[in-house]
Design a protein around this motif. Structure first.
Motif, PDB file in Angstrom:
ATOM      1  N   SER A 190       0.855  -1.180   0.000  1.00 27.80           N
ATOM      2  CA  SER A 190       0.000   0.000   0.000  1.00 27.80           C
ATOM      3  C   SER A 190       0.891   1.230   0.000  1.00 27.80           C
ATOM      4  O   SER A 190       2.076   1.154   0.307  1.00 27.80           O
ATOM      5  CB  SER A 190      -0.936   0.009   1.213  1.00 27.80           C
ATOM      6  N   CYS A 191       0.289   2.361  -0.339  1.00 28.70           N
ATOM      7  CA  CYS A 191       1.028   3.626  -0.321  1.00 28.70           C
ATOM      8  C   CYS A 191       0.067   4.747   0.045  1.00 28.70           C
ATOM      9  O   CYS A 191      -1.141   4.639  -0.140  1.00 28.70           O
ATOM     10  CB  CYS A 191       1.685   3.896  -1.670  1.00 28.70           C
ATOM     11  N   LYS A 192       0.610   5.814   0.585  1.00 27.83           N
ATOM     12  CA  LYS A 192      -0.186   7.012   0.876  1.00 27.83           C
ATOM     13  C   LYS A 192      -0.338   7.861  -0.383  1.00 27.83           C
ATOM     14  O   LYS A 192      -1.322   8.545  -0.576  1.00 27.83           O
ATOM     15  CB  LYS A 192       0.468   7.853   1.973  1.00 27.83           C
ATOM     16  N   GLN A 193       0.706   7.804  -1.233  1.00 24.17           N
ATOM     17  CA  GLN A 193       0.724   8.571  -2.483  1.00 24.17           C
ATOM     18  C   GLN A 193       1.325   7.669  -3.552  1.00 24.17           C
ATOM     19  O   GLN A 193       2.366   7.047  -3.322  1.00 24.17           O
ATOM     20  CB  GLN A 193       1.582   9.816  -2.298  1.00 24.17           C
ATOM     21  N   VAL A 194       0.691   7.592  -4.706  1.00 24.58           N
ATOM     22  CA  VAL A 194       1.209   6.757  -5.792  1.00 24.58           C
ATOM     23  C   VAL A 194       2.498   7.379  -6.325  1.00 24.58           C
ATOM     24  O   VAL A 194       2.528   8.565  -6.658  1.00 24.58           O
ATOM     25  CB  VAL A 194       0.165   6.612  -6.921  1.00 24.58           C
ATOM     26  N   PRO A 195       3.577   6.596  -6.394  1.00 21.18           N
ATOM     27  CA  PRO A 195       4.849   7.140  -6.887  1.00 21.18           C
ATOM     28  C   PRO A 195       4.770   7.473  -8.379  1.00 21.18           C
ATOM     29  O   PRO A 195       3.986   6.862  -9.117  1.00 21.18           O
ATOM     30  CB  PRO A 195       5.851   6.013  -6.620  1.00 21.18           C
ATOM     31  N   SER A 196       5.588   8.411  -8.803  1.00 18.54           N
ATOM     32  CA  SER A 196       5.582   8.842 -10.208  1.00 18.54           C
ATOM     33  C   SER A 196       6.450   7.956 -11.092  1.00 18.54           C
ATOM     34  O   SER A 196       6.444   8.106 -12.308  1.00 18.54           O
ATOM     35  CB  SER A 196       6.041  10.293 -10.312  1.00 18.54           C
ATOM     36  N   ALA A 197       7.188   7.033 -10.493  1.00 19.47           N
ATOM     37  CA  ALA A 197       8.027   6.107 -11.250  1.00 19.47           C
ATOM     38  C   ALA A 197       7.944   4.730 -10.591  1.00 19.47           C
ATOM     39  O   ALA A 197       7.543   4.608  -9.430  1.00 19.47           O
ATOM     40  CB  ALA A 197       9.482   6.588 -11.264  1.00 19.47           C
ATOM     41  N   ALA A 198       8.328   3.706 -11.339  1.00 21.66           N
ATOM     42  CA  ALA A 198       8.334   2.345 -10.805  1.00 21.66           C
ATOM     43  C   ALA A 198       9.320   2.252  -9.637  1.00 21.66           C
ATOM     44  O   ALA A 198      10.351   2.921  -9.625  1.00 21.66           O
ATOM     45  CB  ALA A 198       8.705   1.350 -11.896  1.00 21.66           C
ATOM     46  N   ILE A 199       8.981   1.426  -8.670  1.00 21.93           N
ATOM     47  CA  ILE A 199       9.813   1.215  -7.493  1.00 21.93           C
ATOM     48  C   ILE A 199      10.264  -0.244  -7.472  1.00 21.93           C
ATOM     49  O   ILE A 199       9.433  -1.159  -7.561  1.00 21.93           O
ATOM     50  CB  ILE A 199       9.039   1.520  -6.187  1.00 21.93           C
ATOM     51  N   THR A 200      11.566  -0.463  -7.360  1.00 19.84           N
ATOM     52  CA  THR A 200      12.091  -1.812  -7.241  1.00 19.84           C
ATOM     53  C   THR A 200      12.244  -2.137  -5.767  1.00 19.84           C
ATOM     54  O   THR A 200      12.816  -1.361  -5.000  1.00 19.84           O
ATOM     55  CB  THR A 200      13.472  -1.928  -7.937  1.00 19.84           C
ATOM     56  N   VAL A 201      11.698  -3.296  -5.364  1.00 20.38           N
ATOM     57  CA  VAL A 201      11.708  -3.703  -3.976  1.00 20.38           C
ATOM     58  C   VAL A 201      12.423  -5.046  -3.863  1.00 20.38           C
ATOM     59  O   VAL A 201      12.127  -5.990  -4.600  1.00 20.38           O
ATOM     60  CB  VAL A 201      10.272  -3.831  -3.418  1.00 20.38           C
ATOM     61  N   ASN A 202      13.368  -5.133  -2.935  1.00 22.57           N
ATOM     62  CA  ASN A 202      14.035  -6.401  -2.638  1.00 22.57           C
ATOM     63  C   ASN A 202      13.149  -7.176  -1.674  1.00 22.57           C
ATOM     64  O   ASN A 202      12.605  -6.598  -0.729  1.00 22.57           O
ATOM     65  CB  ASN A 202      15.408  -6.179  -1.995  1.00 22.57           C
ATOM     66  N   VAL A 203      13.033  -8.474  -1.906  1.00 20.00           N
ATOM     67  CA  VAL A 203      12.199  -9.335  -1.062  1.00 20.00           C
ATOM     68  C   VAL A 203      13.026 -10.538  -0.619  1.00 20.00           C
ATOM     69  O   VAL A 203      13.670 -11.197  -1.451  1.00 20.00           O
ATOM     70  CB  VAL A 203      10.956  -9.828  -1.830  1.00 20.00           C
ATOM     71  N   ALA A 204      13.011 -10.813   0.677  1.00 25.34           N
ATOM     72  CA  ALA A 204      13.648 -12.019   1.215  1.00 25.34           C
ATOM     73  C   ALA A 204      12.569 -12.770   1.993  1.00 25.34           C
ATOM     74  O   ALA A 204      11.908 -12.191   2.851  1.00 25.34           O
ATOM     75  CB  ALA A 204      14.810 -11.653   2.137  1.00 25.34           C
ATOM     76  N   ALA A 205      12.398 -14.052   1.652  1.00 25.71           N
ATOM     77  CA  ALA A 205      11.398 -14.889   2.333  1.00 25.71           C
ATOM     78  C   ALA A 205      12.114 -16.024   3.058  1.00 25.71           C
ATOM     79  O   ALA A 205      12.992 -16.671   2.489  1.00 25.71           O
ATOM     80  CB  ALA A 205      10.417 -15.440   1.322  1.00 25.71           C
ATOM     81  N   PHE A 206      11.752 -16.230   4.320  1.00 24.99           N
ATOM     82  CA  PHE A 206      12.389 -17.254   5.162  1.00 24.99           C
ATOM     83  C   PHE A 206      11.327 -18.202   5.691  1.00 24.99           C
ATOM     84  O   PHE A 206      10.270 -17.774   6.135  1.00 24.99           O
ATOM     85  CB  PHE A 206      13.101 -16.594   6.348  1.00 24.99           C
ATOM     86  N   SER A 207      11.653 -19.487   5.690  1.00 29.13           N
ATOM     87  CA  SER A 207      10.721 -20.500   6.218  1.00 29.13           C
ATOM     88  C   SER A 207      10.755 -20.514   7.717  1.00 29.13           C
ATOM     89  O   SER A 207      11.674 -20.194   8.366  1.00 29.13           O
ATOM     90  CB  SER A 207      11.093 -21.866   5.697  1.00 29.13           C
TER      91      SER A 207
END
Length: 76
Positions: A59-76
Motif C-alpha cells: 500500500s502507499c499514501k501517495q502513488v509514486p511517479s516512477a516504478a519502485i524496485t523492492v528487494n524481497v527475502a522470504a524465510f521459512s
C-alpha cells in the motif's frame, strides 16, 4: 526483487507475484538501493500489508511517479 509499477496501483494498493512467498513465512522487504528509489519509497509511505501464497500486497499514501524496485527475502 519485484517491481511496483506506476500503473499497477489500484486504490493505493498493488499486489505482485513473488516466487517463494507463502502465507506464513517471514518476509522482509526493502527498496532496492541500487535503483536509488529509497526516497520515493519513503515519501510515498509504501509498505507491505499482506502476503499469500506467491504474492505480496503493498500500500502507499501517495502513488509514486516512477516504478519502485523492492528487494524481497522470504524465510521459512
Amino acid at each position: 526483487t519485484v517491481q511496483l509499477t506506476t500503473s499497477g496501483w489500484n486504490d493505493n494498493q498493488q499486489t505482485v507475484s513473488v516466487s517463494g512467498v507463502t502465507a506464513s513465512n517471514l518476509v522482509i522487504v526493502s527498496p532496492d538501493p541500487a535503483t536509488s528509489n529509497y526516497s520515493a519509497y519513503t515519501q510515498c509511505e509504501i509498505c507491505c500489508i499482506a502476503q499469500a501464497a506467491g504474492e505480496l500486497t503493498f500500500s502507499c499514501k501517495q502513488v509514486p511517479s516512477a516504478a519502485i524496485t523492492v528487494n524481497v527475502a522470504a524465510f521459512s
